[in-house]
Motif scaffolding. Structure first.
Motif, PDB file in Angstrom:
ATOM      1  N   LEU A   1       7.902   6.447  56.560  1.00  0.00           N
ATOM      2  CA  LEU A   1       7.568   5.505  55.482  1.00  0.00           C
ATOM      3  C   LEU A   1       6.794   6.207  54.366  1.00  0.00           C
ATOM      4  CD1 LEU A   1       7.557   2.546  54.486  1.00  0.00           C
ATOM      5  CD2 LEU A   1       5.342   2.299  55.629  1.00  0.00           C
ATOM      6  N   ILE A   2       5.828   7.049  54.753  1.00  0.00           N
ATOM      7  CA  ILE A   2       5.057   7.783  53.749  1.00  0.00           C
ATOM      8  C   ILE A   2       5.963   8.720  52.965  1.00  0.00           C
ATOM      9  CG2 ILE A   2       3.219   9.484  53.434  1.00  0.00           C
ATOM     10  CD1 ILE A   2       1.822   8.259  55.857  1.00  0.00           C
ATOM     11  N   ASN A   3       6.827   9.439  53.665  1.00  0.00           N
ATOM     12  CA  ASN A   3       7.750  10.350  52.975  1.00  0.00           C
ATOM     13  C   ASN A   3       8.731   9.602  52.083  1.00  0.00           C
ATOM     14  OD1 ASN A   3       6.629  12.653  54.182  1.00  0.00           O
ATOM     15  ND2 ASN A   3       7.943  12.468  55.979  1.00  0.00           N
ATOM     16  N   ALA A   4       9.133   8.408  52.494  1.00  0.00           N
ATOM     17  CA  ALA A   4      10.067   7.620  51.674  1.00  0.00           C
ATOM     18  C   ALA A   4       9.411   7.185  50.373  1.00  0.00           C
ATOM     19  CB  ALA A   4      10.555   6.402  52.462  1.00  0.00           C
ATOM     20  N   PHE A   5       8.145   6.821  50.417  1.00  0.00           N
ATOM     21  CA  PHE A   5       7.451   6.417  49.200  1.00  0.00           C
ATOM     22  C   PHE A   5       7.201   7.609  48.276  1.00  0.00           C
ATOM     23  CE2 PHE A   5       6.447   2.374  51.241  1.00  0.00           C
ATOM     24  CZ  PHE A   5       6.461   1.517  50.158  1.00  0.00           C
ATOM     25  N   LYS A   6       7.245   8.816  48.818  1.00  0.00           N
ATOM     26  CA  LYS A   6       7.003  10.009  48.009  1.00  0.00           C
ATOM     27  C   LYS A   6       8.303  10.713  47.617  1.00  0.00           C
ATOM     28  CE  LYS A   6       4.287  12.131  50.872  1.00  0.00           C
ATOM     29  NZ  LYS A   6       3.360  13.143  51.401  1.00  0.00           N
ATOM     30  N   VAL A   7       9.428  10.053  47.728  1.00  0.00           N
ATOM     31  CA  VAL A   7      10.722  10.684  47.446  1.00  0.00           C
ATOM     32  C   VAL A   7      10.793  11.132  45.986  1.00  0.00           C
ATOM     33  CG1 VAL A   7      11.775   8.422  46.985  1.00  0.00           C
ATOM     34  CG2 VAL A   7      13.215  10.386  47.549  1.00  0.00           C
ATOM     35  N   TYR A   8      11.113  12.382  45.800  1.00  0.00           N
ATOM     36  CA  TYR A   8      11.261  12.949  44.451  1.00  0.00           C
ATOM     37  C   TYR A   8      12.304  14.056  44.428  1.00  0.00           C
ATOM     38  CZ  TYR A   8      10.421  15.921  40.407  1.00  0.00           C
ATOM     39  OH  TYR A   8      10.596  16.688  39.283  1.00  0.00           O
TER      40      TYR A   8
ATOM     41  N   ARG B   1      11.160  -0.912  37.919  1.00  0.00           N
ATOM     42  CA  ARG B   1      12.404  -0.456  38.547  1.00  0.00           C
ATOM     43  C   ARG B   1      12.130   0.667  39.534  1.00  0.00           C
ATOM     44  NH1 ARG B   1      17.190   1.575  34.735  1.00  0.00           N
ATOM     45  NH2 ARG B   1      17.115  -0.640  34.158  1.00  0.00           N
ATOM     46  N   ALA B   2      11.207   1.556  39.186  1.00  0.00           N
ATOM     47  CA  ALA B   2      10.866   2.666  40.072  1.00  0.00           C
ATOM     48  C   ALA B   2      10.275   2.149  41.383  1.00  0.00           C
ATOM     49  CB  ALA B   2       9.891   3.616  39.383  1.00  0.00           C
ATOM     50  N   LEU B   3       9.398   1.158  41.303  1.00  0.00           N
ATOM     51  CA  LEU B   3       8.823   0.581  42.514  1.00  0.00           C
ATOM     52  C   LEU B   3       9.889  -0.110  43.363  1.00  0.00           C
ATOM     53  CD1 LEU B   3       5.436  -0.938  41.283  1.00  0.00           C
ATOM     54  CD2 LEU B   3       5.820   1.212  42.487  1.00  0.00           C
ATOM     55  N   VAL B   4      10.794  -0.838  42.702  1.00  0.00           N
ATOM     56  CA  VAL B   4      11.865  -1.529  43.441  1.00  0.00           C
ATOM     57  C   VAL B   4      12.775  -0.515  44.125  1.00  0.00           C
ATOM     58  CG1 VAL B   4      13.897  -2.996  43.212  1.00  0.00           C
ATOM     59  CG2 VAL B   4      11.798  -3.568  41.969  1.00  0.00           C
ATOM     60  N   ASN B   5      13.166   0.535  43.407  1.00  0.00           N
ATOM     61  CA  ASN B   5      14.030   1.564  43.999  1.00  0.00           C
ATOM     62  C   ASN B   5      13.331   2.274  45.158  1.00  0.00           C
ATOM     63  OD1 ASN B   5      16.065   1.014  42.183  1.00  0.00           O
ATOM     64  ND2 ASN B   5      15.579   2.706  40.811  1.00  0.00           N
ATOM     65  N   THR B   6      12.049   2.550  44.992  1.00  0.00           N
ATOM     66  CA  THR B   6      11.304   3.198  46.070  1.00  0.00           C
ATOM     67  C   THR B   6      11.229   2.291  47.284  1.00  0.00           C
ATOM     68  OG1 THR B   6       9.972   4.392  44.428  1.00  0.00           O
ATOM     69  CG2 THR B   6       9.137   4.318  46.674  1.00  0.00           C
ATOM     70  N   GLY B   7      10.987   0.996  47.056  1.00  0.00           N
ATOM     71  CA  GLY B   7      10.957   0.059  48.171  1.00  0.00           C
ATOM     72  C   GLY B   7      12.293  -0.054  48.877  1.00  0.00           C
ATOM     73  N   VAL B   8      13.379  -0.112  48.107  1.00  0.00           N
ATOM     74  CA  VAL B   8      14.720  -0.162  48.704  1.00  0.00           C
ATOM     75  C   VAL B   8      14.996   1.094  49.520  1.00  0.00           C
ATOM     76  CG1 VAL B   8      17.192  -0.161  48.171  1.00  0.00           C
ATOM     77  CG2 VAL B   8      15.661  -1.705  46.943  1.00  0.00           C
ATOM     78  N   PHE B   9      14.631   2.234  48.972  1.00  0.00           N
ATOM     79  CA  PHE B   9      14.836   3.500  49.684  1.00  0.00           C
ATOM     80  C   PHE B   9      14.076   3.509  51.006  1.00  0.00           C
ATOM     81  CE2 PHE B   9      13.731   7.919  50.603  1.00  0.00           C
ATOM     82  CZ  PHE B   9      14.974   8.534  50.542  1.00  0.00           C
ATOM     83  N   ALA B  10      12.824   3.040  50.989  1.00  0.00           N
ATOM     84  CA  ALA B  10      12.019   3.034  52.213  1.00  0.00           C
ATOM     85  C   ALA B  10      12.562   2.043  53.235  1.00  0.00           C
ATOM     86  CB  ALA B  10      10.565   2.700  51.870  1.00  0.00           C
TER      87      ALA B  10
END
Length: 302
Positions: free
Chosen positions: A231-238, A77-86
């Motif tokens: 894109l890099i910042n989106a994958f690192k969203v926290y 789910r975390a990977l899917v949410n990160t992908g959607v966010f990016a």
């Protein structure tokens, strides 16, 4: 005399800064800092990904950490949410930033004031902005619900409804990316030779033709740079998740991201090996998607 001059010119022509011992000596402090604070932590993460136990008593565990991570539905789910966010924030943020940058650069009255206001979010702490957004998206007294009620929509519980968690996070992410994008795009717009637009006007080019055939091609390097960085910042969203949902990844982990998953495994649950395994997977995904995006943008810009 002529021979001395030729030898001197030969030395000058063959000069290379990389071959000079003094150059490496001057670079040594920076190289040491990079090695200690960047390279060694990466190596440590990779080693811990194949270990288990406590930080004082780690033992080799093979690929078990990676197996456990990929078998965890929360990580998927975390990977899917990160992908959607990016996928949402990067293109939407670039398009909105480009529109605002062109509007500011058009010379409208008050454009300097708007330029300063658009740059303010870049100077503001993400935590402070997140607190403000929590009030804006509040389900009871938020400004967003009030505006939506004027057109007969809502109210929506943006912060407590699992179905709206990613929508709220994406809106927040797009807004945060605007300031830096606009600054870079404005610098690119102001570097375009005005003579190109004058020649286009002489040939009767429309506004769209001026934009598509002059502005966009000239901004291609800036857009490429911003797309990769975003894109890099989106994958690192926290941080956005933490401040927006009050230290939690949304209701029922509806907004959990890859970095939040790594933080939770390492610092909260104490599963250090699994946390580092998830970090390695995230690193590889960022590397692969960055390379693919760079190749795609270069091919489209030709």
């Amino acid at each position: 005399m002529a021979g001395v001059v030729r030898r001197w010119l030969g030395r000058v022509g063959s000069y290379s800064a990389e071959r000079q011992p003094r150059a490496w000596l001057l670079l040594l402090p920076a190289l040491v800092c990079i090695g200690v604070f960047n390279v060694l932590p990466l190596v440590r993460v990779l080693v811990m990904a194949f270990q288990s136990g406590t930080l004082r008593h780690l033992r080799f565990a093979g690929w078990s950490n990676f197996v456990a991570v990929f078998a965890d539905p929360s990580f998927v789910r975390a990977l899917v949410n990160t992908g959607v966010f990016a996928v949402v924030t990067v293109p939407v943020g670039l398009v909105v930033s480009l529109m605002l940058a062109v509007a500011v650069d058009s010379g409208l009255r008050g454009s300097r004031v708007f330029e300063a206001l658009l740059f303010v979010p870049y100077l503001t702490s993400v935590v402070a902005v997140g607190v403000v957004f929590r009030y804006l998206f509040n389900g009871d007294y938020g400004v967003v619900n009030y505006v939506l009620s004027l057109v007969g929509l809502g109210p929506f519980d943006f912060l407590n409804d699992p179905r709206l968690s990613m929508v709220t996070l994406c809106v927040f992410g797009v807004w945060l990316s605007l300031a830096f994008n606009i600054v870079i795009l404005l610098s690119g717009l102001r570097a375009i030779d005005p003579m190109l637009y004058r020649v286009a006007d002489l040939y009767g080019a429309s506004a769209w033709e001026r934009f598509s055939r002059i502005t966009l091609p000239q901004l291609a390097p800036m857009i490429t740079f911003l797309s990769i960085m975003d894109l890099i910042n989106a994958f690192k969203v926290y941080t956005e998740v933490y401040v927006l949902f009050n230290g939690k990844p949304g209701v029922a982990d509806s907004a959990v991201t890859a970095v939040f998953y790594v933080y939770d495994k390492f610092y909260v649950q104490g599963r250090y090996g699994q946390g580092m395994a998830a970090a390695v997977v995230l690193f590889m995904l960022i590397l692969v998607f960055t390379l693919l995006q760079s190749l795609l943008v270069r091919r489209l810009s030709k």
